[in-house]
Design a protein around this motif. Structure first.
Motif, PDB file in Angstrom:
ATOM      1  N   ALA A 488       0.809  -1.099  -0.249  1.00 39.89           N
ATOM      2  CA  ALA A 488       0.143   0.033  -0.046  1.00 39.89           C
ATOM      3  C   ALA A 488       0.894   1.443   0.005  1.00 39.89           C
ATOM      4  CB  ALA A 488      -0.833   0.014   1.205  1.00 39.89           C
ATOM      5  N   ARG A 489       0.312   2.349  -0.534  1.00 43.90           N
ATOM      6  CA  ARG A 489       1.269   3.791  -0.449  1.00 43.90           C
ATOM      7  C   ARG A 489       0.099   4.633  -0.183  1.00 43.90           C
ATOM      8  NH1 ARG A 489       4.605   0.512  -0.343  1.00 43.90           N
ATOM      9  NH2 ARG A 489       6.096   0.157  -1.798  1.00 43.90           N
ATOM     10  N   PRO A 490       0.757   5.962   0.376  1.00 45.88           N
ATOM     11  CA  PRO A 490      -0.219   7.064   0.510  1.00 45.88           C
ATOM     12  C   PRO A 490      -1.108   7.453  -0.571  1.00 45.88           C
ATOM     13  CG  PRO A 490       2.002   7.189   1.561  1.00 45.88           C
ATOM     14  CD  PRO A 490       2.037   6.264   0.631  1.00 45.88           C
ATOM     15  N   ASN A 491      -2.226   7.891  -0.133  1.00 42.47           N
ATOM     16  CA  ASN A 491      -3.235   8.405  -1.273  1.00 42.47           C
ATOM     17  C   ASN A 491      -3.427  10.007  -1.160  1.00 42.47           C
ATOM     18  OD1 ASN A 491      -5.536   8.788  -2.650  1.00 42.47           O
ATOM     19  ND2 ASN A 491      -6.785   7.254  -2.262  1.00 42.47           N
ATOM     20  N   PRO A 492      -3.317  10.603  -2.354  1.00 45.04           N
ATOM     21  CA  PRO A 492      -3.292  12.065  -2.548  1.00 45.04           C
ATOM     22  C   PRO A 492      -4.811  12.438  -1.839  1.00 45.04           C
ATOM     23  CG  PRO A 492      -2.907  11.117  -4.381  1.00 45.04           C
ATOM     24  CD  PRO A 492      -3.076   9.774  -3.648  1.00 45.04           C
ATOM     25  N   ALA A 493      -5.841  11.809  -1.867  1.00 48.59           N
ATOM     26  CA  ALA A 493      -7.023  12.075  -1.151  1.00 48.59           C
ATOM     27  C   ALA A 493      -6.904  12.155   0.404  1.00 48.59           C
ATOM     28  CB  ALA A 493      -8.221  11.011  -1.697  1.00 48.59           C
ATOM     29  N   TRP A 494      -6.001  11.518   0.883  1.00 49.45           N
ATOM     30  CA  TRP A 494      -5.872  11.821   2.380  1.00 49.45           C
ATOM     31  C   TRP A 494      -5.695  13.141   2.664  1.00 49.45           C
ATOM     32  CZ3 TRP A 494      -2.221   7.078   3.526  1.00 49.45           C
ATOM     33  CH2 TRP A 494      -2.672   5.873   3.293  1.00 49.45           C
ATOM     34  N   LEU A 495      -4.870  13.870   2.066  1.00 51.10           N
ATOM     35  CA  LEU A 495      -4.814  15.504   2.203  1.00 51.10           C
ATOM     36  C   LEU A 495      -6.157  16.258   2.426  1.00 51.10           C
ATOM     37  CD1 LEU A 495      -1.585  15.982  -0.354  1.00 51.10           C
ATOM     38  CD2 LEU A 495      -1.631  16.031   2.300  1.00 51.10           C
ATOM     39  N   ASN A 496      -7.126  15.902   1.950  1.00 47.04           N
ATOM     40  CA  ASN A 496      -8.399  16.364   1.980  1.00 47.04           C
ATOM     41  C   ASN A 496      -8.995  16.494   3.644  1.00 47.04           C
ATOM     42  OD1 ASN A 496      -8.194  17.344  -0.736  1.00 47.04           O
ATOM     43  ND2 ASN A 496      -9.351  15.369  -1.382  1.00 47.04           N
ATOM     44  N   PHE A 497      -8.584  15.345   4.171  1.00 46.24           N
ATOM     45  CA  PHE A 497      -8.888  15.180   5.580  1.00 46.24           C
ATOM     46  C   PHE A 497      -7.936  14.904   6.563  1.00 46.24           C
ATOM     47  CE2 PHE A 497      -9.358  11.005   3.367  1.00 46.24           C
ATOM     48  CZ  PHE A 497      -8.514  10.274   4.315  1.00 46.24           C
ATOM     49  N   VAL A 498      -6.906  14.836   6.454  1.00 43.75           N
ATOM     50  CA  VAL A 498      -5.991  14.428   7.608  1.00 43.75           C
ATOM     51  C   VAL A 498      -5.932  16.089   8.273  1.00 43.75           C
ATOM     52  CG1 VAL A 498      -4.555  12.585   6.865  1.00 43.75           C
ATOM     53  CG2 VAL A 498      -3.658  14.873   6.280  1.00 43.75           C
ATOM     54  N   CYS A 499      -5.469  15.952   9.653  1.00 45.81           N
ATOM     55  CA  CYS A 499      -5.601  17.186  10.307  1.00 45.81           C
ATOM     56  C   CYS A 499      -4.060  17.456  11.144  1.00 45.81           C
ATOM     57  CB  CYS A 499      -6.527  17.495  11.086  1.00 45.81           C
ATOM     58  SG  CYS A 499      -6.838  16.632  12.747  1.00 45.81           S
ATOM     59  N   THR A 500      -3.216  16.603  11.205  1.00 42.56           N
ATOM     60  CA  THR A 500      -2.071  16.572  11.959  1.00 42.56           C
ATOM     61  C   THR A 500      -0.974  16.956  10.888  1.00 42.56           C
ATOM     62  OG1 THR A 500      -1.344  14.398  11.936  1.00 42.56           O
ATOM     63  CG2 THR A 500      -2.546  15.144  13.803  1.00 42.56           C
ATOM     64  N   GLY A 501      -0.142  17.847  11.529  1.00 39.88           N
ATOM     65  CA  GLY A 501       1.004  18.469  10.737  1.00 39.88           C
ATOM     66  C   GLY A 501       1.972  17.224  10.137  1.00 39.88           C
ATOM     67  N   ARG A 502       2.030  16.381  11.259  1.00 31.54           N
ATOM     68  CA  ARG A 502       3.019  15.184  10.806  1.00 31.54           C
ATOM     69  C   ARG A 502       2.392  14.267   9.772  1.00 31.54           C
ATOM     70  NH1 ARG A 502       6.206  11.576  14.917  1.00 31.54           N
ATOM     71  NH2 ARG A 502       6.888   9.678  13.582  1.00 31.54           N
ATOM     72  N   ALA A 503       1.162  14.012   9.913  1.00 34.86           N
ATOM     73  CA  ALA A 503       0.360  13.264   8.532  1.00 34.86           C
ATOM     74  C   ALA A 503       0.527  13.905   7.391  1.00 34.86           C
ATOM     75  CB  ALA A 503      -0.901  12.724   8.934  1.00 34.86           C
ATOM     76  N   ARG A 504       0.451  15.356   7.445  1.00 35.34           N
ATOM     77  CA  ARG A 504       0.199  16.038   5.960  1.00 35.34           C
ATOM     78  C   ARG A 504       1.547  16.071   5.414  1.00 35.34           C
ATOM     79  NH1 ARG A 504      -3.687  19.318   4.068  1.00 35.34           N
ATOM     80  NH2 ARG A 504      -4.833  18.838   5.971  1.00 35.34           N
ATOM     81  N   SER A 505       2.584  16.387   6.188  1.00 34.15           N
ATOM     82  CA  SER A 505       3.814  16.630   5.575  1.00 34.15           C
ATOM     83  C   SER A 505       4.369  15.266   5.107  1.00 34.15           C
ATOM     84  CB  SER A 505       4.865  17.195   6.843  1.00 34.15           C
ATOM     85  OG  SER A 505       5.124  16.151   7.822  1.00 34.15           O
ATOM     86  N   ARG A 506       4.237  14.175   5.803  1.00 32.87           N
ATOM     87  CA  ARG A 506       4.759  12.800   5.310  1.00 32.87           C
ATOM     88  C   ARG A 506       4.062  12.613   4.334  1.00 32.87           C
ATOM     89  NH1 ARG A 506       8.822   9.198   5.751  1.00 32.87           N
ATOM     90  NH2 ARG A 506       8.013   7.578   4.470  1.00 32.87           N
ATOM     91  N   ILE A 507       2.795  12.841   4.002  1.00 36.26           N
ATOM     92  CA  ILE A 507       1.940  12.435   2.673  1.00 36.26           C
ATOM     93  C   ILE A 507       2.569  13.232   1.543  1.00 36.26           C
ATOM     94  CG2 ILE A 507      -0.395  12.310   1.369  1.00 36.26           C
ATOM     95  CD1 ILE A 507      -1.303  11.993   4.487  1.00 36.26           C
ATOM     96  N   ARG A 508       2.707  14.636   1.713  1.00 39.14           N
ATOM     97  CA  ARG A 508       3.100  15.520   0.657  1.00 39.14           C
ATOM     98  C   ARG A 508       4.539  14.913   0.340  1.00 39.14           C
ATOM     99  NH1 ARG A 508       1.548  21.483   2.773  1.00 39.14           N
ATOM    100  NH2 ARG A 508      -0.555  21.419   1.995  1.00 39.14           N
TER     101      ARG A 508
END
Length: 761
Positions: A488-508
């Motif tokens: 599995a790999r991170p999905n770009p759609a996750w950026l629409n609903f994650v709310c922690t800086g750590r998750a957002r920066s890691r996905i990007r």
């Protein structure tokens, strides 16, 4: 903070005087300070607060004072005081937190590098590397040139936050510095005052709260409120003073009742009345649209007891005395806040019907509640202080993780700001470990909070034993289990609903790296194909070939070969033009086209492509190859590829009208693409259905699609009011064109369906 007025100004010990390199923003060329300022500018203003240090440490602090006094000689604050009064006041605030000798020395010299031309090697030689590192961490990056003030400010914050992640004393000194500046900002011009107050409210106050320094947090908020909204602050202050007179009787009566109840229960407790800060009253009025009269919990009480069990005994005594309000009890002792704060909170109904909040805690808990991570120095042996230190360290480590994944300073600051306002929820892992997450967090945020690898490979989640969507908002008390898969790999759609800086920066970070990697591979493949069509192979790494690459890179303006491949893959450069230039360079060095390579390029099916200038599409391409949303091609369609500028390869159907317009505009950017024999996934395409309105129509349509072994990924019914017939647009996931034809035949056989057609642009 006011020093003894009798203290004399101490002369610097060294003979030579340093010429100031530049005046601080708050400096002004003012005449010598009046005599009353001499006390505040003397070392005696600080010595009374250093009683926890031994004589040797006090001597080191005195040396730092003399150094700072000499460095700032001739500099004055906007108020007209000698500039040295500011470092002394900052050191005094740090001394109240009982910080060590290195931190007090750094506090005295915190502006020496920035304002006085002192160098880091000079500080290392004189005071040692640890102190010099602290001063350097506190120094802004004003010497570098930035295109905007915001960019400069973001880079300065990044430097400070990373220095603080390595050593928390940096931020404690910085908060003391900001607190003293805010206390003495009346002399500063209004525009600058407003900017500094906004910065304090947005960054420094939330950092103080994140590290549990509640006393500092409240004062920074109050001072920001005063400088940003002076009229509102004055009006509210007047209203609170007036109410204090009205409510004094209630407060006194409640305090007497509580003290009497504790005496009868033979429970020793200190009872303190406390008042809500003006800013918290203002924020409550604004958020809940209340008048001042409707804010009924302006006053509250703090109960401090000796031991942890006594906290719960005190709670029982209070609940016997007054009725508790349902839903207003919180146990932050069993589940501490994210910054280490521990207390019992309960709201009771007083004899006059007003709501009164009580906070119950022990002495060490009280120290952590007021001083947060700074209580580590105050109460080094207490468990609560160690817990505050651990919680603070976790957040600081997350700053380093975000920095590793985010190179842009403004983006870094955006991620940090997200983490600075965490109205928290408390959730459990399957092994009953508690995690604090910001309100609005999802299972994906939870997965990244556990570990980056868990987040990257997350595919599903169970909450309280039930499967839920990954975008589900978590609530306090939820038990969350993450299901992961190695591929599995991170999905770009996750950026629409994650709310922690750590998750957002890691996905990007992951998506950027994947896109560049895929674009590089695609660009190399395209250049190899374009060159092979001219009967040549890509040069290797032999000395002569490396020289040819260097000439090509100078011509293209790229730093490295990978950058050139990435530009070709993203459509910023055209493969055929680069191949023509490369062929010319090869010819200059005596490399001639090879007939076998030319034949292979045109006719052979190899690992690169089936024909000249073709790329195979099998569904595994990722971000560098996109299927155009206007025509949604599927295997079996005749397709062409357009190299969008910076978008990679965009695949259209041959008859797509949007694609034809692009071809007319710029034919150089088109290349042949083909479907692989065995695509590895299903592809989406759109169909429209005209259906008769009736009961269960959607169920019948869905059943027909399912019967044909396809999936519906989206349904659009339009905005028109229901009539006899309705037009539906379905987004279907199918294997290929033959599979789509079978799905459409099955839908036509469904009773309510009048017409089916594939959507074309």
């Amino acid at each position: 903070m006011s020093p003894p007025s009798s203290a004399l100004h101490e002369a610097p010990a060294t003979a030579g005087k340093r010429a100031p390199a530049g005046l601080h923003a708050a400096h002004a060329p003012t005449p010598p300070a009046p005599p009353s300022d001499a006390a505040a500018a003397s070392f005696d203003a600080l010595t009374g607060k250093l009683d926890y240090m031994d004589a040797a440490d006090i001597r080191r602090v005195r040396d730092a004072y003399r150094f700072a006094d000499e460095a700032h000689l001739g500099q004055f604050r906007a108020s007209g005081e000698p500039y040295i009064t500011h470092p002394i006041a900052v050191a005094g605030l740090c001394a109240e937190w009982k910080l060590d000798v290195q931190a007090i020395m750094a506090a005295l010299m915190h502006d020496a590098m920035e304002d006085c031309g002192v160098t880091k090697p000079e500080l290392i030689e004189r005071f040692g590397a640890p102190t010099a590192d602290l001063v350097d961490g506190l120094t802004k990056l004003d010497k570098l040139r930035f295109s905007t003030r915001e960019e400069s400010q973001a880079e300065s914050f990044r430097k400070m936050l990373l220095a603080m992640a390595r050593d928390v004393r940096v931020i404690l000194i910085k908060l003391a510095d900001r607190l003293h500046n805010m206390r003495t900002m009346d002399a500063v011009e209004p525009a600058k005052r407003s900017r500094i107050a906004t910065e304090t409210q947005d960054i420094y106050a939330p950092i103080a709260h994140r590290l549990g320094l509640n006393q500092t947090y409240r004062e920074l908020q109050e001072l920001s409120f005063k400088h940003l909204h002076p009229w509102r602050q004055a009006a509210l202050s007047k209203a609170v003073l007036k109410a204090r007179g009205y409510r004094r009787d209630i407060v006194d009566r409640v305090q007497r009742d509580v003290e009497k109840a504790f005496a009868q229960a033979k429970l020793e407790a200190q009872v303190f009345g406390r008042e809500k800060t003006l800013f918290s009253i203002y924020r409550k009025m604004r958020e809940k649209h209340l008048t001042f009269a409707q804010v009924n919990d302006v006053f509250g009480f703090r109960i401090v007891v000796s031991t942890l069990p006594e906290c719960y005994l005190a709670l029982g005594v209070l609940h016997q005395l007054y009725k508790p309000m349902p839903g207003r009890f919180k146990d932050y002792i069993a589940i501490p806040k994210g910054n280490g704060y521990q207390s019992l909170h309960t709201t009771l109904v007083s004899p006059l019907g007003t709501a009164v909040e009580f906070q119950i805690r022990t002495e060490p808990m009280h120290a952590v509640a007021e001083k947060g991570i700074a209580a580590h120095w105050l109460y080094k042996t207490h468990g609560q202080a160690q817990e505050a230190q651990r919680v603070g360290a976790m957040w600081l480590q997350s700053l380093i993780d975000i920095q590793d994944e985010t190179r842009d300073a403004s983006e870094f600051l955006e991620h940090v700001k997200i983490d600075l306002f965490p109205d928290e929820v408390y959730v459990f892992t399957p092994r009953s470990k508690i995690l604090a997450l910001p309100r609005g967090a999802t299972p994906v945020d939870f997965a990244y909070a556990i570990h980056s690898d868990v987040g990257d490979h997350c595919v599903a989640a169970n909450v309280n034993g039930e499967p839920v969507a990954l975008r589900t908002v978590l609530r306090s008390g939820d038990v969350v289990e993450i299901i992961s898969a190695p591929n599995a790999r991170p999905n770009p759609a996750w950026l629409n609903f994650v709310c922690t800086g750590r998750a957002r920066s890691r996905i990007r970070h992951y998506l950027k790296n994947m896109e560049l990697e895929e674009s590089r591979d695609l660009g190399e493949k395209m250049l190899a194909q374009a060159l092979r069509a001219k009967g040549l192979e890509l040069p290797g790494d032999e000395p002569l070939e490396a020289q040819i690459w260097q000439q090509l890179l100078r011509w293209s303006g790229n730093r490295a070969r990978d950058d050139l491949f990435t530009d070709i893959g993203l459509g910023r450069k055209i493969a055929t033009i680069v191949a023509t230039r490369l062929a010319r360079l090869l010819a200059e060095h005596g490399v001639k086209p090879d007939a076998l390579t030319l034949t292979k390029g045109r006719f052979a099916v190899d690992d690169v492509a089936p024909a000249q200038g073709h790329v195979l599409i099998d569904g595994s391409e990722g971000a560098s190859v996109q299927l155009a949303p206007c025509c949604r091609p599927i295997p079996g369609d005749t397709i062409v590829g357009n190299l969008g500028r910076g978008e990679g390869l965009v695949v259209h159907t041959a008859e797509c009208s949007v694609g034809k317009r692009l071809l007319e505009r710029d034919s150089e950017r088109w290349m042949g693409v083909d479907w692989a024999e065995q695509p590895i996934r299903a592809f989406e395409t759109a169909v429209t259905l005209l259906v008769r309105n009736g009961k269960g129509v959607l169920a019948q349509v869905a059943s027909s699609v399912s019967h044909a072994e396809a999936d519906i990924t989206h349904i659009d019914m339009g905005n028109d009011p229901a009539a006899e017939t309705t037009e539906l647009t379905l987004l279907l996931s199918v294997r290929d064109r033959l599979h789509l034809a079978e799905v459409m035949r099955t839908l036509k056989r469904s009773a309510p369906v009048l017409r089916v057609a594939r959507v074309k642009p």
